[in-house]
Design a protein around this motif. Structure first.
Motif, PDB file in Angstrom:
ATOM      1  N   UNK A  83       0.837  -1.206   0.000  1.00  0.00           N
ATOM      2  CA  UNK A  83       0.000   0.000   0.000  1.00  0.00           C
ATOM      3  C   UNK A  83       0.868   1.250   0.000  1.00  0.00           C
ATOM      4  N   UNK A  84       0.387   2.248  -0.733  1.00  0.00           N
ATOM      5  CA  UNK A  84       0.971   3.591  -0.671  1.00  0.00           C
ATOM      6  C   UNK A  84      -0.189   4.565  -0.527  1.00  0.00           C
ATOM      7  N   UNK A  85      -0.164   5.341   0.556  1.00  0.00           N
ATOM      8  CA  UNK A  85      -1.165   6.388   0.746  1.00  0.00           C
ATOM      9  C   UNK A  85      -0.494   7.688   0.337  1.00  0.00           C
ATOM     10  N   UNK A  86      -0.938   8.273  -0.772  1.00  0.00           N
ATOM     11  CA  UNK A  86      -0.268   9.445  -1.321  1.00  0.00           C
ATOM     12  C   UNK A  86      -0.784  10.758  -0.746  1.00  0.00           C
ATOM     13  N   UNK A  87      -2.005  10.768  -0.245  1.00  0.00           N
ATOM     14  CA  UNK A  87      -2.626  11.956   0.331  1.00  0.00           C
ATOM     15  C   UNK A  87      -3.896  11.511   1.031  1.00  0.00           C
ATOM     16  N   UNK A  88      -4.439  12.338   1.934  1.00  0.00           N
ATOM     17  CA  UNK A  88      -5.720  11.962   2.524  1.00  0.00           C
ATOM     18  C   UNK A  88      -6.748  11.712   1.419  1.00  0.00           C
ATOM     19  N   UNK A  89      -7.377  10.545   1.465  1.00  0.00           N
ATOM     20  CA  UNK A  89      -8.388  10.205   0.485  1.00  0.00           C
ATOM     21  C   UNK A  89      -7.876   9.525  -0.771  1.00  0.00           C
ATOM     22  N   UNK A  90      -6.590   9.222  -0.825  1.00  0.00           N
ATOM     23  CA  UNK A  90      -6.029   8.564  -2.016  1.00  0.00           C
ATOM     24  C   UNK A  90      -5.050   7.483  -1.588  1.00  0.00           C
ATOM     25  N   UNK A  91      -5.141   6.330  -2.238  1.00  0.00           N
ATOM     26  CA  UNK A  91      -4.227   5.229  -1.924  1.00  0.00           C
ATOM     27  C   UNK A  91      -4.095   4.324  -3.141  1.00  0.00           C
ATOM     28  N   UNK A  92      -2.937   3.688  -3.234  1.00  0.00           N
ATOM     29  CA  UNK A  92      -2.681   2.713  -4.286  1.00  0.00           C
ATOM     30  C   UNK A  92      -2.281   1.400  -3.641  1.00  0.00           C
TER      31      UNK A  92
END
Length: 142
Positions: free
Chosen positions: A31-40
């Motif tokens: 998992x990578x959370x790039x910003x609040x409300x976004x994840x890959x």
């Protein structure tokens, strides 16, 4: 564009969420959370994930999308869950490729949100589109 209705981002629950997510860990999802409300979320597929047609079973594709959604929703610092999901399988996922699911917040009001997830293969082909509605059970609306 994602909106958060002025709700401040809380502490990232990612590490705790992944520590307790036995399914994601067993499947090797990262998992990578790039910003609040976004994840890959990323996952390599294996022959054990294949169905009778020789392609990745749709349940694995959905699991990856749902995992990306979970981290996007929980990036606000409050534990939340999915309450409704709809998936469109556009192309088959081939066994042996890496899949990536990117979740994007469409709207979040502090208690509920709607997220779109795109699942792509390592060539960038769009395999599935998912819309997931999430809820923060502990949040109260004034």
């Amino acid at each position: 564009m994602a909106t958060t209705s002025g709700v401040p981002a809380g502490p990232d629950l990612g590490a705790a969420l992944m520590a307790d997510d036995h399914a994601a860990r067993a499947l090797g999802i990262t998992i990578e959370v790039s910003a609040p409300g976004a994840a890959t979320a990323r996952m390599s597929t294996s022959p054990e994930m294949g169905n009778g047609h020789g392609i990745v079973h749709g349940g694995y594709v959905f699991t990856l999308a749902d995992t990306a959604f979970a981290f996007a929703l929980n990036s606000h610092g409050l534990p939340g869950v999915s309450v409704h999901a709809d998936i469109a399988f556009l192309l088959p996922a081939r066994v042996g490729v890496e899949l990536a699911a990117h979740a994007t917040e469409r709207v979040f009001d502090g208690r509920a949100g709607i997220y779109d997830v795109e699942v792509r293969d390592d060539d960038g082909a769009l395999l599935a589109e998912v819309r997931i509605h999430g809820r923060i059970p502990s949040a109260r609306t004034p």
